[in-house]
Design an enzyme around this catalytic site. Structure first.
Site, PDB file in Angstrom:
ATOM      1  N   THR A 140       0.824  -1.205   0.000  1.00 49.25           N
ATOM      2  CA  THR A 140       0.000   0.000   0.000  1.00 49.25           C
ATOM      3  C   THR A 140       0.860   1.259   0.000  1.00 49.25           C
ATOM      4  O   THR A 140       1.992   1.234   0.492  1.00 49.25           O
ATOM      5  CB  THR A 140      -0.912  -0.005   1.249  1.00 49.25           C
ATOM      6  N   ASP A 141       0.289   2.343  -0.495  1.00 52.43           N
ATOM      7  CA  ASP A 141       1.013   3.630  -0.446  1.00 52.43           C
ATOM      8  C   ASP A 141       1.179   4.121   0.996  1.00 52.43           C
ATOM      9  O   ASP A 141       2.003   4.994   1.274  1.00 52.43           O
ATOM     10  CB  ASP A 141       0.304   4.697  -1.295  1.00 52.43           C
ATOM     11  N   GLU A 142       0.396   3.534   1.932  1.00 54.13           N
ATOM     12  CA  GLU A 142       0.442   4.030   3.315  1.00 54.13           C
ATOM     13  C   GLU A 142       1.791   3.748   3.975  1.00 54.13           C
ATOM     14  O   GLU A 142       2.109   4.346   5.010  1.00 54.13           O
ATOM     15  CB  GLU A 142      -0.726   3.438   4.123  1.00 54.13           C
ATOM     16  N   TYR A 165      -1.623  -0.316  11.242  1.00 54.12           N
ATOM     17  CA  TYR A 165      -1.833  -0.998   9.951  1.00 54.12           C
ATOM     18  C   TYR A 165      -0.658  -0.764   9.020  1.00 54.12           C
ATOM     19  O   TYR A 165      -0.039  -1.701   8.499  1.00 54.12           O
ATOM     20  CB  TYR A 165      -3.138  -0.518   9.298  1.00 54.12           C
ATOM     21  N   LYS A 169       2.241  -3.303   7.441  1.00 51.48           N
ATOM     22  CA  LYS A 169       2.458  -3.518   6.002  1.00 51.48           C
ATOM     23  C   LYS A 169       3.910  -3.173   5.634  1.00 51.48           C
ATOM     24  O   LYS A 169       4.517  -3.825   4.782  1.00 51.48           O
ATOM     25  CB  LYS A 169       1.481  -2.673   5.171  1.00 51.48           C
TER      26      LYS A 169
HETATM   27  P1  NAD Z   1     -10.073  -6.850   2.862  1.00 54.25           P
HETATM   28  O1  NAD Z   1     -10.022  -6.544   4.326  1.00 54.25           O
HETATM   29  O2  NAD Z   1     -11.296  -6.520   2.090  1.00 54.25           O
HETATM   30  O3  NAD Z   1      -9.798  -8.416   2.632  1.00 54.25           O
HETATM   31  C1  NAD Z   1      -8.816  -9.116   3.349  1.00 54.25           C
HETATM   32  C2  NAD Z   1      -9.055 -10.610   3.138  1.00 54.25           C
HETATM   33  O4  NAD Z   1      -8.001 -11.309   3.829  1.00 54.25           O
HETATM   34  C3  NAD Z   1     -10.380 -11.110   3.711  1.00 54.25           C
HETATM   35  O5  NAD Z   1     -10.993 -11.988   2.788  1.00 54.25           O
HETATM   36  C4  NAD Z   1      -9.979 -11.870   4.974  1.00 54.25           C
HETATM   37  O6  NAD Z   1     -10.848 -12.930   5.294  1.00 54.25           O
HETATM   38  C5  NAD Z   1      -8.593 -12.388   4.572  1.00 54.25           C
HETATM   39  N1  NAD Z   1      -7.740 -12.655   5.732  1.00 54.25           N
HETATM   40  C6  NAD Z   1      -7.511 -11.859   6.809  1.00 54.25           C
HETATM   41  N2  NAD Z   1      -6.665 -12.457   7.662  1.00 54.25           N
HETATM   42  C7  NAD Z   1      -6.333 -13.659   7.097  1.00 54.25           C
HETATM   43  C8  NAD Z   1      -5.484 -14.722   7.493  1.00 54.25           C
HETATM   44  N3  NAD Z   1      -4.808 -14.688   8.647  1.00 54.25           N
HETATM   45  N4  NAD Z   1      -5.341 -15.787   6.680  1.00 54.25           N
HETATM   46  C9  NAD Z   1      -6.038 -15.837   5.505  1.00 54.25           C
HETATM   47  N5  NAD Z   1      -6.864 -14.866   5.088  1.00 54.25           N
HETATM   48  C10 NAD Z   1      -7.009 -13.784   5.870  1.00 54.25           C
HETATM   49  O7  NAD Z   1      -8.793  -6.136   2.258  1.00 54.25           O
HETATM   50  P2  NAD Z   1      -8.583  -5.437   0.830  1.00 54.25           P
HETATM   51  O8  NAD Z   1      -9.037  -4.035   0.907  1.00 54.25           O
HETATM   52  O9  NAD Z   1      -9.107  -6.343  -0.231  1.00 54.25           O
HETATM   53  O10 NAD Z   1      -7.001  -5.412   0.765  1.00 54.25           O
HETATM   54  C11 NAD Z   1      -6.278  -6.524   0.220  1.00 54.25           C
HETATM   55  C12 NAD Z   1      -4.795  -6.218   0.279  1.00 54.25           C
HETATM   56  O11 NAD Z   1      -4.528  -5.038  -0.458  1.00 54.25           O
HETATM   57  C13 NAD Z   1      -4.286  -5.958   1.701  1.00 54.25           C
HETATM   58  O12 NAD Z   1      -3.014  -6.562   1.822  1.00 54.25           O
HETATM   59  C14 NAD Z   1      -4.171  -4.440   1.776  1.00 54.25           C
HETATM   60  O13 NAD Z   1      -3.142  -4.068   2.658  1.00 54.25           O
HETATM   61  C15 NAD Z   1      -3.828  -4.102   0.338  1.00 54.25           C
HETATM   62  N6  NAD Z   1      -4.256  -2.754  -0.129  1.00 54.25           N
HETATM   63  C16 NAD Z   1      -5.534  -2.334   0.055  1.00 54.25           C
HETATM   64  C17 NAD Z   1      -5.924  -1.094  -0.460  1.00 54.25           C
HETATM   65  C18 NAD Z   1      -7.354  -0.612  -0.332  1.00 54.25           C
HETATM   66  O14 NAD Z   1      -7.640   0.531  -0.702  1.00 54.25           O
HETATM   67  N7  NAD Z   1      -8.286  -1.418   0.146  1.00 54.25           N
HETATM   68  C19 NAD Z   1      -4.993  -0.292  -1.124  1.00 54.25           C
HETATM   69  C20 NAD Z   1      -3.688  -0.759  -1.289  1.00 54.25           C
HETATM   70  C21 NAD Z   1      -3.338  -2.012  -0.797  1.00 54.25           C
HETATM   71  P1  TYD Z   2     -10.653   4.467   4.621  1.00 58.70           P
HETATM   72  O1  TYD Z   2     -11.653   4.113   3.584  1.00 58.70           O
HETATM   73  O2  TYD Z   2     -10.769   3.872   5.970  1.00 58.70           O
HETATM   74  O3  TYD Z   2      -9.217   4.183   3.984  1.00 58.70           O
HETATM   75  P2  TYD Z   2      -7.724   4.592   4.517  1.00 58.70           P
HETATM   76  O4  TYD Z   2      -7.795   4.926   5.957  1.00 58.70           O
HETATM   77  O5  TYD Z   2      -6.955   3.334   4.269  1.00 58.70           O
HETATM   78  O6  TYD Z   2      -7.281   5.735   3.651  1.00 58.70           O
HETATM   79  O7  TYD Z   2     -10.677   6.048   4.818  1.00 58.70           O
HETATM   80  C1  TYD Z   2     -10.463   6.925   3.735  1.00 58.70           C
HETATM   81  C2  TYD Z   2     -10.416   8.332   4.300  1.00 58.70           C
HETATM   82  O8  TYD Z   2     -11.722   8.669   4.777  1.00 58.70           O
HETATM   83  C3  TYD Z   2      -9.470   8.484   5.477  1.00 58.70           C
HETATM   84  O9  TYD Z   2      -8.843   9.762   5.400  1.00 58.70           O
HETATM   85  C4  TYD Z   2     -10.385   8.433   6.685  1.00 58.70           C
HETATM   86  C5  TYD Z   2     -11.689   9.009   6.159  1.00 58.70           C
HETATM   87  N1  TYD Z   2     -12.926   8.454   6.756  1.00 58.70           N
HETATM   88  C6  TYD Z   2     -13.917   9.330   7.235  1.00 58.70           C
HETATM   89  O10 TYD Z   2     -13.764  10.569   7.193  1.00 58.70           O
HETATM   90  N2  TYD Z   2     -15.053   8.793   7.764  1.00 58.70           N
HETATM   91  C7  TYD Z   2     -15.245   7.443   7.837  1.00 58.70           C
HETATM   92  O11 TYD Z   2     -16.311   7.012   8.385  1.00 58.70           O
HETATM   93  C8  TYD Z   2     -14.245   6.567   7.337  1.00 58.70           C
HETATM   94  C9  TYD Z   2     -14.416   5.072   7.399  1.00 58.70           C
HETATM   95  C10 TYD Z   2     -13.102   7.121   6.797  1.00 58.70           C
END
Ligand code: NAD
Ligand code: TYD
Length: 379
Positions: A140-142, A165, A169
């Site tokens: 992630t970019d975070e 988090y 990562k």
């Molecule tokens: P999500 O929370 O929707 O899904 C996570 C999945 O992992 C779920 O299906 C959960 O059941 C499974 N899981 C959790 N713990 C587990 C374990 N111990 N063993 C096996 N499975 C397990 O997450 P997401 O938003 O789809 O993110 C997926 C990946 O992408 C993550 O690694 C996250 O850090 C990365 N990512 C997410 C975003 C975003 O915007 N959502 C952006 C950049 C990177």
């Molecule tokens: P989120 O979707 O949780 O993603 P991330 O924290 O990984 O960026 O949140 C996106 C942005 O929105 C973040 O700056 C936090 C803000 N946010 C709110 O203002 N209200 C909310 O209820 C949530 C869930 C997030």
């Protein structure tokens, strides 16, 4: 035929990626490993695992015995690790779980892959690897921390995470790089900006806002709503991962993002406008409203779907101000660029949530209601 182990594919991005690669690569078979935590829902991928190229295993990426047995049974060529605890707010509440899954789980997968894939040693003592194998870490970019008003994250930006988090990562990224540098393991990493699209769990900003409108709830915006996120449609992320896994050089790291930065308050306003517009154009969507009230014209009133629903709530602790990805490297080296402009993707996404409200109801049972109360109740 190549065999992939895709972890976390019952979650948001993993499920979209699973659908993406099954549709595009007829010579790939996939084993999905997912623990089905609150964020994983088997129904999301039920139609995909009903296929002789895709198998589902319920299990934990920290379970070394299970992972070893899967490597022995399926002889994986590729591991793509999506599995993670992914919500910043939950990491503030319970950091330990994030360290366990995101760091130790990644290390467990890396080590099982090392055991299965090492063929011998070169003259310097480095392991030699089975041809064509790859371990891909979805990051992630975070990990880069937070930006001020200007500048972008490049792959050279020092890692400087702030939340439990993002710290977990970052640790996972370092361990992946340690396996690359110490064992010459063929790894790759993508660091993507915020994703949006179908199947995102409703705790995250965009689906939460859509769902709250349907439930006539206030729309909680943290702080002043001025924090900036760089949004990318999920299919564009899936395309980037696919390109890196199949074409990226071993050892490479790529940033992924589409230069689509918006303040949170802007995102929330766009969603309000989009929901109201869709309900104006297609009044049947009004039947999704939990508390319908008839207007003077006899139709369900939607005039209350406006910016007055927004409520500014206590800020997230350690809230990163701005993320902004520079995706030059993946564009120049692999020819990746996003296909879905934000204006198109957000309407598609809002429409998807209206069309699939049954999915939202299936994933947001009583546990989610308890989470919502705990997280937002006194805010
Ligand atoms: P999500 O929370 O929707 O899904 C996570 C999945 O992992 C779920 O299906 C959960 O059941 C499974 N899981 C959790 N713990 C587990 C374990 N111990 N063993 C096996 N499975 C397990 O997450 P997401 O938003 O789809 O993110 C997926 C990946 O992408 C993550 O690694 C996250 O850090 C990365 N990512 C997410 C975003 C975003 O915007 N959502 C952006 C950049 C990177
Ligand atoms: P989120 O979707 O949780 O993603 P991330 O924290 O990984 O960026 O949140 C996106 C942005 O929105 C973040 O700056 C936090 C803000 N946010 C709110 O203002 N209200 C909310 O209820 C949530 C869930 C997030």
């Amino acid at each position: 035929m190549k065999t992939y182990l895709v972890t976390g594919a019952a979650g948001f991005i993993g499920a979209n990626y699973l659908k993406y690669i099954l549709a595009r690569h007829s010579d790939v078979r996939v084993v999905v490993l997912d623990l089905l935590t609150y964020a994983g829902y088997l129904g999301t991928i039920a139609s995909d695992i009903d296929n002789d190229r895709c198998f589902f295993v319920k299990g934990d990426i920290c379970d070394r015995g299970l992972i070893d047995s899967l490597f022995a049974e399926y002889r994986f060529d590729v591991v793509v690790n999506f599995a993670a605890e992914s919500h910043v707010d939950r990491s503030i509440d319970n950091p330990q779980l994030f360290l366990q899954t995101n760091i130790l789980g990644t290390q467990c997968l890396l080590d099982a892959a090392r055991t299965a894939w090492v063929m011998g040693r070169d003259e310097q003592g480095y392991p030699t690897w089975r041809a064509g194998v790859r371990f891909h870490q979805v990051s992630t970019d975070e990990v880069y921390g937070s930006l001020g008003p200007t500048g972008y994250f490049t792959e050279q930006t020092p890692l400087c995470p702030h939340s439990p988090y993002s710290a977990s990562k970052t640790s996972a990224d370092h361990i992946v790089c340690a396996y690359r540098d110490t064992y010459h393991m063929p790894v790759s990493i993508t660091r993507c900006s915020n994703n949006y699209g179908p199947y995102q769990f409703p705790e995250k900003l965009i689906p939460l806002v859509i769902n709250n409108i349907l439930e006539s709830k206030k729309l909680p915006v943290y702080g002043k709503g001025e924090n900036v996120r760089d949004w990318l449609y999920v299919d564009d992320h899936c395309k980037a991962i696919d390109m890196v896994v199949t074409q990226g050089a071993p050892g490479c790291i790529y940033n992924v993002g589409g230069h689509n930065e918006r303040q949170n308050i802007t995102i929330v306003k766009i969603i309000i406008d989009t929901v109201r517009q869709l309900m104006t154009d297609e009044p049947a969507y009004r039947s999704l409203l939990k508390k319908p009230v008839k207007g003077a014209d006899g139709q369900t009133d939607i005039s209350w779907i406006n910016y007055d629903l927004i409520t500014f709530v206590k800020d997230r602790l350690g809230h990163d101000q701005r993320y902004g990805i520079d995706p030059t490297k993946i564009g120049e080296e692999l020819g990746w660029q996003p296909d879905t402009p934000f204006e198109v993707g957000i309407v598609k996404t809002v429409r998807w949530y209206l069309d699939h409200h049954d999915w939202v109801e299936a994933v947001s049972g009583s546990d989610y209601q308890l989470y919502y109360e705990k997280m937002y109740g006194g805010r």
